[in-house]
Write a protein that holds these residues in place. Structure first.
Motif, PDB file in Angstrom:
ATOM      1  N   ILE A 217       0.843  -1.210   0.000  1.00  0.00           N
ATOM      2  CA  ILE A 217       0.000   0.000   0.000  1.00  0.00           C
ATOM      3  C   ILE A 217       0.877   1.260   0.000  1.00  0.00           C
ATOM      4  N   PRO A 218       0.301   2.392  -0.415  1.00  0.00           N
ATOM      5  CA  PRO A 218       1.063   3.646  -0.301  1.00  0.00           C
ATOM      6  C   PRO A 218       1.356   3.934   1.165  1.00  0.00           C
ATOM      7  N   GLY A 219       2.483   4.551   1.447  1.00  0.00           N
ATOM      8  CA  GLY A 219       2.799   4.907   2.829  1.00  0.00           C
ATOM      9  C   GLY A 219       1.691   5.755   3.429  1.00  0.00           C
ATOM     10  N   GLY A 220       1.432   5.545   4.702  1.00  0.00           N
ATOM     11  CA  GLY A 220       0.404   6.320   5.383  1.00  0.00           C
ATOM     12  C   GLY A 220       0.783   7.803   5.446  1.00  0.00           C
ATOM     13  N   ILE A 221      -0.233   8.652   5.359  1.00  0.00           N
ATOM     14  CA  ILE A 221      -0.015  10.104   5.477  1.00  0.00           C
ATOM     15  C   ILE A 221      -0.891  10.615   6.609  1.00  0.00           C
ATOM     16  N   ASP A 222      -0.250  11.102   7.661  1.00  0.00           N
ATOM     17  CA  ASP A 222      -0.980  11.642   8.810  1.00  0.00           C
ATOM     18  C   ASP A 222      -0.891  13.165   8.740  1.00  0.00           C
TER      19      ASP A 222
ATOM     20  N   GLY B 165       3.900   2.554   9.854  1.00  0.00           N
ATOM     21  CA  GLY B 165       3.536   2.564   8.434  1.00  0.00           C
ATOM     22  C   GLY B 165       3.165   3.936   7.901  1.00  0.00           C
ATOM     23  N   VAL B 166       3.663   4.964   8.560  1.00  0.00           N
ATOM     24  CA  VAL B 166       3.414   6.339   8.102  1.00  0.00           C
ATOM     25  C   VAL B 166       4.699   6.860   7.469  1.00  0.00           C
ATOM     26  N   THR B 167       4.582   7.414   6.269  1.00  0.00           N
ATOM     27  CA  THR B 167       5.779   7.901   5.578  1.00  0.00           C
ATOM     28  C   THR B 167       5.765   9.417   5.363  1.00  0.00           C
TER      29      THR B 167
ATOM     30  N   ASP C  36       6.740   8.958  -5.470  1.00  0.00           N
ATOM     31  CA  ASP C  36       7.758   8.649  -4.463  1.00  0.00           C
ATOM     32  C   ASP C  36       7.560   7.206  -3.991  1.00  0.00           C
ATOM     33  N   ALA C  37       8.669   6.512  -3.796  1.00  0.00           N
ATOM     34  CA  ALA C  37       8.561   5.120  -3.333  1.00  0.00           C
ATOM     35  C   ALA C  37       8.356   5.102  -1.819  1.00  0.00           C
ATOM     36  N   ASP C  38       7.209   5.627  -1.398  1.00  0.00           N
ATOM     37  CA  ASP C  38       6.740   5.550  -0.007  1.00  0.00           C
ATOM     38  C   ASP C  38       5.788   4.367   0.029  1.00  0.00           C
ATOM     39  N   ILE C  39       6.249   3.264   0.554  1.00  0.00           N
ATOM     40  CA  ILE C  39       5.492   2.010   0.409  1.00  0.00           C
ATOM     41  C   ILE C  39       5.476   1.249   1.729  1.00  0.00           C
TER      42      ILE C  39
ATOM     43  N   LEU D 170       9.060   1.558   3.315  1.00  0.00           N
ATOM     44  CA  LEU D 170      10.036   2.294   2.512  1.00  0.00           C
ATOM     45  C   LEU D 170       9.656   3.767   2.499  1.00  0.00           C
ATOM     46  N   SER D 171      10.633   4.615   2.740  1.00  0.00           N
ATOM     47  CA  SER D 171      10.424   6.057   2.629  1.00  0.00           C
ATOM     48  C   SER D 171      11.291   6.556   1.485  1.00  0.00           C
ATOM     49  N   ARG D 172      10.660   7.028   0.422  1.00  0.00           N
ATOM     50  CA  ARG D 172      11.373   7.442  -0.798  1.00  0.00           C
ATOM     51  C   ARG D 172      12.453   6.438  -1.190  1.00  0.00           C
TER      52      ARG D 172
END
Ligand code: DUC
Ligand code: ZN
Ligand code: ZN
Length: 480
Positions: free
Chosen positions: A63-68, A97-99, A407-410, A449-451
């Motif tokens: 999934i895409p990295g979480g965005i808070d 799991g938040v990027t 961005d590879a935020d995964i 993964l963050s970027r």
């Protein structure tokens, strides 16, 4: 560095599909059918076989990295500071799991907005494990701060501004100030974020309760009734209409009455959006705030945790609101305070308990539990926690989606894993307790993964302080 994430199910806001994901450097290079020779299997055969690392996501979601989009690292509040720094808070976020986080820079009456933003950059710069952006709190609406709003939009990548209808004497804006800030937003395309509680009426109820000797934490909720959230939400919506249907984003919604107002306005075509937080979906006055002794202080936040005995069923209404897109986003309002010396400031006077709960680490899991229990679909989980936050706050398509060029935020999420939340279990926030102690989730963050850089793997944090970069944000993508 090239990384192949193979055998997983890629989940986005619009569907789930078995796909392999190729990451090249900081971005996603390709999505291909599992086993496609376009990429190869990462073991030395196939056209693009020369990957440096293979992550096997068999049986797992990709999934895409979480965005808070609602955190308060190091927020000065109630005579103390929120206990997570950008270093500890973003590390905990990565564990969960938040990027990307979007935190709130704070300007109070009399302060200069540019200085306030610079101070926030100084706190975060070089300290973050994951990417971060800023909203700007405008605590003093005047000619100078209104001018600064335009500058931040044009030059600083800060495109959203939070105002408060609560906290008189601290962050509060009156209706005239709110209207002026909204008119500025109408000129620039900014999003106005609103803390919608009638703070003037609440202060009267608080003073009356204390005069009666009602000092326990539960009175925090009883003096902030849900109708006063409903009234303020409606007033904010009316003011946004008067300013020309500007985009209004109502933060941390806790009450059915507020949701009614929002849903009605959305039905009429207004540019109004809502956010809720896990504490409003799971916690109750009776089970949490009213715990014996001073224990309830752990759950003091504003708006407050609501009663399960109210004639409206707030939890059920909020879950329904999320399903029906009345509510767009789940954030945390992460605002952590330790029990010792911080929450304890309110011993004998609930109004002195610093407001806030720490959840940045647990939002993805807590909302995944909503998938397990049938409250949300898998896709809606991703949409409310990853994709819509990116679109609402001008970060899409770089963030919030698994697609070539993003961005590879995964996050690789294991639906067969288990997460036990607790101070001696999964807990990396800088707090001496967890408001979620003992909660068990049927799922687990596996790899993050963050970027393109692996930051969580094999139950370990392998990221670095300073990897996270400031994200300059664009305009909201939901205007009509
Ligand atoms: N609510 C909280 O619970 N904490 C910080 C600010 C807010 O609005
Ligand atoms: Zn708020
Ligand atoms: Zn907040």
């Amino acid at each position: 560095m090239k990384i192949l994430i193979k055998n997983g199910t890629v989940v986005g806001a619009t569907g789930a599909q078995a796909m392999d994901v190729l990451v090249d450097g900081e971005t996603i290079a390709a999505l291909v059918q599992p086993g496609s020779t376009l990429i190869g299997d990462g073991t030395g055969t196939g056209a693009g076989a020369a990957v440096d690392k293979v992550i096997d996501a068999a049986g797992k979601y990709v999934i895409p990295g979480g965005i808070d989009v609602h955190t308060h690292m190091e927020l000065p509040f109630g005579g103390t500071n929120a206990s997570d720094t950008f270093e500890t808070g973003t590390r905990a976020a990565a564990w969960g799991g938040v990027t990307t986080i979007v935190d709130f820079a704070v300007q109070r009456t009399g302060e200069n907005v540019h200085d306030a933003l610079a101070a926030w950059h100084q706190k975060a710069d070089g300290n973050c494990a994951i990417d971060y952006g800023f909203h700007q709190i405008i605590g003093g609406v005047d000619d100078e701060s209104l001018k600064a709003m335009g500058y931040l939009m044009d030059h600083e990548g800060v495109t959203s501004f939070k105002l408060f209808m609560a906290y008189p004497g601290v962050f509060y804006s009156d209706d005239g100030q709110i209207l002026r800030a909204m008119q500025k937003a109408s000129d620039t395309g900014a999003v106005i974020m609103m803390h919608a509680e009638n703070g003037i009426a609440i202060d009267v109820l608080v003073a009356q309760a204390l005069a009666r000797g009602e000092t326990d934490p539960k009175y925090h909720s009883l003096t902030r009734p849900s109708i006063l959230e409903g009234e303020a939400t409606n007033r904010a919506i009316v003011l946004a209409k008067a300013a020309g249907n500007i985009p209004l984003y109502v933060v941390h919604m806790s009450a059915s009455e507020a949701l009614d107002a929002l849903a009605a306005a959305r039905h009429q075509g207004a540019n109004v959006f809502g956010e809720t937080c896990p504490q409003y979906l799971y916690m109750t006055l009776e089970d949490h705030l009213a715990k014996p002794g001073f224990e309830g202080a752990k759950y003091v936040c504003s708006p407050p945790i609501r009663s399960k005995l109210d004639h409206r069923h707030h939890h059920a209404d909020l879950w329904r609101g999320l399903r029906m897109n009345e509510l767009a986003i789940v954030s945390t309002d992460h605002c952590p305070f330790c029990f010792k010396d911080q929450k304890e400031l309110g011993l004998g006077d609930f109004s002195k308990i610093p407001n806030g709960i720490g959840s940045v680490e647990h939002r993805m899991d807590l909302l995944y539990q909503g998938v397990v229990t049938g409250q949300l679909t898998l896709e809606r989980w991703v949409e409310t926690c990853c994709t819509t936050p990116a679109r609402m706050f001008g970060m899409y398509p770089h963030k919030g989606v698994i697609a070539p060029g993003a961005d590879a935020d995964i996050v690789v999420y294991d639906p067969n894993g288990k997460t036990t939340i607790g101070i001696n279990a999964s807990h990396h926030m800088n707090m001496d307790h967890s408001a979620w102690e003992g909660t068990v989730i049927d799922g687990k963050v596996d790899t993050v993964l963050s970027r393109g850089t692996v930051v969580i793997e094999g139950n370990a944090y392998v990221g670095t302080k300073g990897h996270g970069r400031f994200v300059k944000r664009g305009l909201c993508q939901y205007l009509h």
